[in-house]
Scaffold this motif. Structure first.
Motif, PDB file in Angstrom:
ATOM      1  N   LEU A 140       0.821  -1.214   0.000  1.00 49.98           N
ATOM      2  CA  LEU A 140       0.000   0.000   0.000  1.00 49.98           C
ATOM      3  C   LEU A 140       0.855   1.264   0.000  1.00 49.98           C
ATOM      4  CD1 LEU A 140      -2.738  -1.258   2.435  1.00 49.98           C
ATOM      5  CD2 LEU A 140      -3.111  -0.549   0.052  1.00 49.98           C
ATOM      6  N   GLN A 141       2.091   1.154   0.452  1.00 41.38           N
ATOM      7  CA  GLN A 141       2.981   2.318   0.480  1.00 41.38           C
ATOM      8  C   GLN A 141       3.546   2.644  -0.894  1.00 41.38           C
ATOM      9  OE1 GLN A 141       5.873   1.194   3.448  1.00 41.38           O
ATOM     10  NE2 GLN A 141       4.552   1.788   5.141  1.00 41.38           N
ATOM     11  N   ASP A 142       3.701   1.616  -1.752  1.00 40.62           N
ATOM     12  CA  ASP A 142       4.395   1.872  -3.018  1.00 40.62           C
ATOM     13  C   ASP A 142       3.551   1.707  -4.277  1.00 40.62           C
ATOM     14  OD1 ASP A 142       4.260  -0.885  -3.393  1.00 40.62           O
ATOM     15  OD2 ASP A 142       6.340  -1.250  -2.885  1.00 40.62           O
ATOM     16  N   THR A 143       2.279   1.328  -4.137  1.00 38.24           N
ATOM     17  CA  THR A 143       1.426   1.125  -5.305  1.00 38.24           C
ATOM     18  C   THR A 143       0.050   1.729  -5.040  1.00 38.24           C
ATOM     19  OG1 THR A 143       2.554  -0.977  -5.729  1.00 38.24           O
ATOM     20  CG2 THR A 143       0.475  -0.622  -6.872  1.00 38.24           C
ATOM     21  N   CYS A 144      -0.510   2.368  -6.054  1.00 37.53           N
ATOM     22  CA  CYS A 144      -1.852   2.926  -5.937  1.00 37.53           C
ATOM     23  C   CYS A 144      -2.876   1.879  -6.374  1.00 37.53           C
ATOM     24  CB  CYS A 144      -1.964   4.170  -6.810  1.00 37.53           C
ATOM     25  SG  CYS A 144      -3.521   5.034  -6.591  1.00 37.53           S
ATOM     26  N   PHE A 145      -3.870   1.642  -5.534  1.00 37.13           N
ATOM     27  CA  PHE A 145      -4.929   0.671  -5.812  1.00 37.13           C
ATOM     28  C   PHE A 145      -6.274   1.384  -5.900  1.00 37.13           C
ATOM     29  CE2 PHE A 145      -1.577  -1.764  -3.749  1.00 37.13           C
ATOM     30  CZ  PHE A 145      -1.441  -2.833  -4.627  1.00 37.13           C
ATOM     31  N   ASP A 146      -7.227   0.713  -6.554  1.00 42.51           N
ATOM     32  CA  ASP A 146      -8.587   1.231  -6.627  1.00 42.51           C
ATOM     33  C   ASP A 146      -9.454   0.669  -5.507  1.00 42.51           C
ATOM     34  OD1 ASP A 146      -8.593   2.781  -9.250  1.00 42.51           O
ATOM     35  OD2 ASP A 146      -7.724   0.856  -9.836  1.00 42.51           O
ATOM     36  N   LEU A 147      -9.045  -0.503  -4.972  1.00 41.13           N
ATOM     37  CA  LEU A 147      -9.802  -1.170  -3.916  1.00 41.13           C
ATOM     38  C   LEU A 147      -8.860  -2.122  -3.192  1.00 41.13           C
ATOM     39  CD1 LEU A 147     -13.325  -2.196  -3.731  1.00 41.13           C
ATOM     40  CD2 LEU A 147     -11.823  -4.145  -3.691  1.00 41.13           C
ATOM     41  N   ILE A 148      -9.099  -2.286  -1.897  1.00 40.01           N
ATOM     42  CA  ILE A 148      -8.270  -3.170  -1.071  1.00 40.01           C
ATOM     43  C   ILE A 148      -9.181  -4.193  -0.398  1.00 40.01           C
ATOM     44  CG2 ILE A 148      -6.726  -3.286   0.926  1.00 40.01           C
ATOM     45  CD1 ILE A 148      -6.981   0.042  -0.634  1.00 40.01           C
ATOM     46  N   ILE A 149      -8.785  -5.462  -0.445  1.00 39.70           N
ATOM     47  CA  ILE A 149      -9.505  -6.541   0.232  1.00 39.70           C
ATOM     48  C   ILE A 149      -8.557  -7.128   1.272  1.00 39.70           C
ATOM     49  CG2 ILE A 149     -10.598  -8.804  -0.011  1.00 39.70           C
ATOM     50  CD1 ILE A 149     -11.219  -8.018  -2.955  1.00 39.70           C
ATOM     51  N   VAL A 150      -8.984  -7.146   2.537  1.00 42.95           N
ATOM     52  CA  VAL A 150      -8.136  -7.673   3.611  1.00 42.95           C
ATOM     53  C   VAL A 150      -8.895  -8.708   4.428  1.00 42.95           C
ATOM     54  CG1 VAL A 150      -6.682  -5.611   3.836  1.00 42.95           C
ATOM     55  CG2 VAL A 150      -8.763  -5.773   5.179  1.00 42.95           C
ATOM     56  N   ASP A 151      -8.164  -9.707   4.874  1.00 44.43           N
ATOM     57  CA  ASP A 151      -8.704 -10.696   5.800  1.00 44.43           C
ATOM     58  C   ASP A 151      -8.550 -10.132   7.209  1.00 44.43           C
ATOM     59  OD1 ASP A 151      -9.672 -13.190   6.757  1.00 44.43           O
ATOM     60  OD2 ASP A 151      -7.625 -13.867   7.101  1.00 44.43           O
ATOM     61  N   TYR A 152      -9.496 -10.417   8.081  1.00 38.98           N
ATOM     62  CA  TYR A 152      -9.400  -9.917   9.454  1.00 38.98           C
ATOM     63  C   TYR A 152      -8.205 -10.534  10.165  1.00 38.98           C
ATOM     64  CZ  TYR A 152     -11.244  -8.077  13.880  1.00 38.98           C
ATOM     65  OH  TYR A 152     -11.417  -7.381  15.040  1.00 38.98           O
ATOM     66  N   MET A 153      -8.138 -11.861  10.186  1.00 38.08           N
ATOM     67  CA  MET A 153      -7.118 -12.560  10.963  1.00 38.08           C
ATOM     68  C   MET A 153      -5.938 -12.960  10.076  1.00 38.08           C
ATOM     69  SD  MET A 153      -8.456 -12.363  13.884  1.00 38.08           S
ATOM     70  CE  MET A 153      -7.328 -13.362  14.827  1.00 38.08           C
ATOM     71  N   MET A 154      -4.899 -12.117  10.057  1.00 34.40           N
ATOM     72  CA  MET A 154      -3.676 -12.403   9.307  1.00 34.40           C
ATOM     73  C   MET A 154      -2.479 -12.272  10.237  1.00 34.40           C
ATOM     74  SD  MET A 154      -3.994 -10.368   5.695  1.00 34.40           S
ATOM     75  CE  MET A 154      -4.281  -8.760   6.450  1.00 34.40           C
ATOM     76  N   PRO A 155      -1.391 -12.989   9.929  1.00 25.54           N
ATOM     77  CA  PRO A 155      -0.155 -12.799  10.691  1.00 25.54           C
ATOM     78  C   PRO A 155       0.413 -11.399  10.449  1.00 25.54           C
ATOM     79  CG  PRO A 155      -0.006 -14.738   9.246  1.00 25.54           C
ATOM     80  CD  PRO A 155      -1.282 -14.038   8.927  1.00 25.54           C
ATOM     81  N   GLU A 156       1.247 -10.955  11.356  1.00 25.87           N
ATOM     82  CA  GLU A 156       1.970  -9.676  11.275  1.00 25.87           C
ATOM     83  C   GLU A 156       1.090  -8.466  11.570  1.00 25.87           C
ATOM     84  OE1 GLU A 156       5.207 -10.013  11.176  1.00 25.87           O
ATOM     85  OE2 GLU A 156       5.055 -12.128  10.648  1.00 25.87           O
ATOM     86  N   ALA A 157      -0.074  -8.381  10.969  1.00 29.60           N
ATOM     87  CA  ALA A 157      -1.031  -7.301  11.233  1.00 29.60           C
ATOM     88  C   ALA A 157      -2.398  -7.774  10.752  1.00 29.60           C
ATOM     89  CB  ALA A 157      -0.631  -6.021  10.497  1.00 29.60           C
ATOM     90  N   THR A 158      -3.424  -7.536  11.546  1.00 30.80           N
ATOM     91  CA  THR A 158      -4.782  -7.932  11.144  1.00 30.80           C
ATOM     92  C   THR A 158      -5.283  -6.990  10.041  1.00 30.80           C
ATOM     93  OG1 THR A 158      -5.940  -6.465  12.695  1.00 30.80           O
ATOM     94  CG2 THR A 158      -5.293  -8.671  13.517  1.00 30.80           C
ATOM     95  N   GLY A 159      -6.355  -7.390   9.398  1.00 37.18           N
ATOM     96  CA  GLY A 159      -6.965  -6.527   8.400  1.00 37.18           C
ATOM     97  C   GLY A 159      -7.402  -5.194   8.979  1.00 37.18           C
ATOM     98  N   ILE A 160      -7.863  -5.222  10.218  1.00 37.70           N
ATOM     99  CA  ILE A 160      -8.257  -3.981  10.910  1.00 37.70           C
ATOM    100  C   ILE A 160      -7.038  -3.074  11.083  1.00 37.70           C
ATOM    101  CG2 ILE A 160      -9.072  -3.039  13.120  1.00 37.70           C
ATOM    102  CD1 ILE A 160     -11.367  -4.296  11.715  1.00 37.70           C
TER     103      ILE A 160
END
Length: 130
Positions: free
Chosen positions: A43-63
């Protein structure tokens, strides 16, 4: 028409593959992230039109990814974010809303349901000039 770019951050390989294939077949350009940290970097280096994230992920949650995205400014700060989750408690929905999640989709869901939501959000946000 320009290419519509979507980031999918999902730690389950099979689900990430299914989502990518479904959205690519619909004409979207997909970038994948296997965990929350990788999503934040993308997200820091690419521009997106939409982001889909899972709630429970390693390293950082979707929230947490969404909180960082909204607080950090940059080209993706106002982009729509879909949260995929098996957590259906009311407090989870409230936390997602406070974090800036645009759409909350409970697992299990059908790929067609997700595609419908993606199409609707893309049309809405491109219509608003975002």
């Amino acid at each position: 028409m320009t290419e519509t770019r979507i980031l999918i951050a999902e730690d389950e390989v099979v689900l990430r593959f299914l989502l990518s294939e479904t959205l690519e077949d619909a004409g979207y350009s997909i970038t994948e992230a296997a965990d929350g940290h990788e999503a934040i970097l993308r997200l820091q280096d690419t521009c997106f039109d939409l982001i889909i994230v899972d709630y429970m992920m390693p390293e950082a949650t979707g929230i947490e990814v969404c909180e960082r995205l909204r607080a950090g400014g940059g080209p993706n700060a106002a982009k729509p974010v879909i949260l995929l989750t098996a957590k259906v408690q009311e407090q989870d929905r409230i936390r997602a809303e406070v974090a800036g999640i645009t759409k909350y989709i409970s697992k299990p869901f059908s790929p067609i349901q997700l595609l419908d939501e993606v199409d609707a959000l893309i049309q809405l946000h491109q219509g608003n000039g975002q």
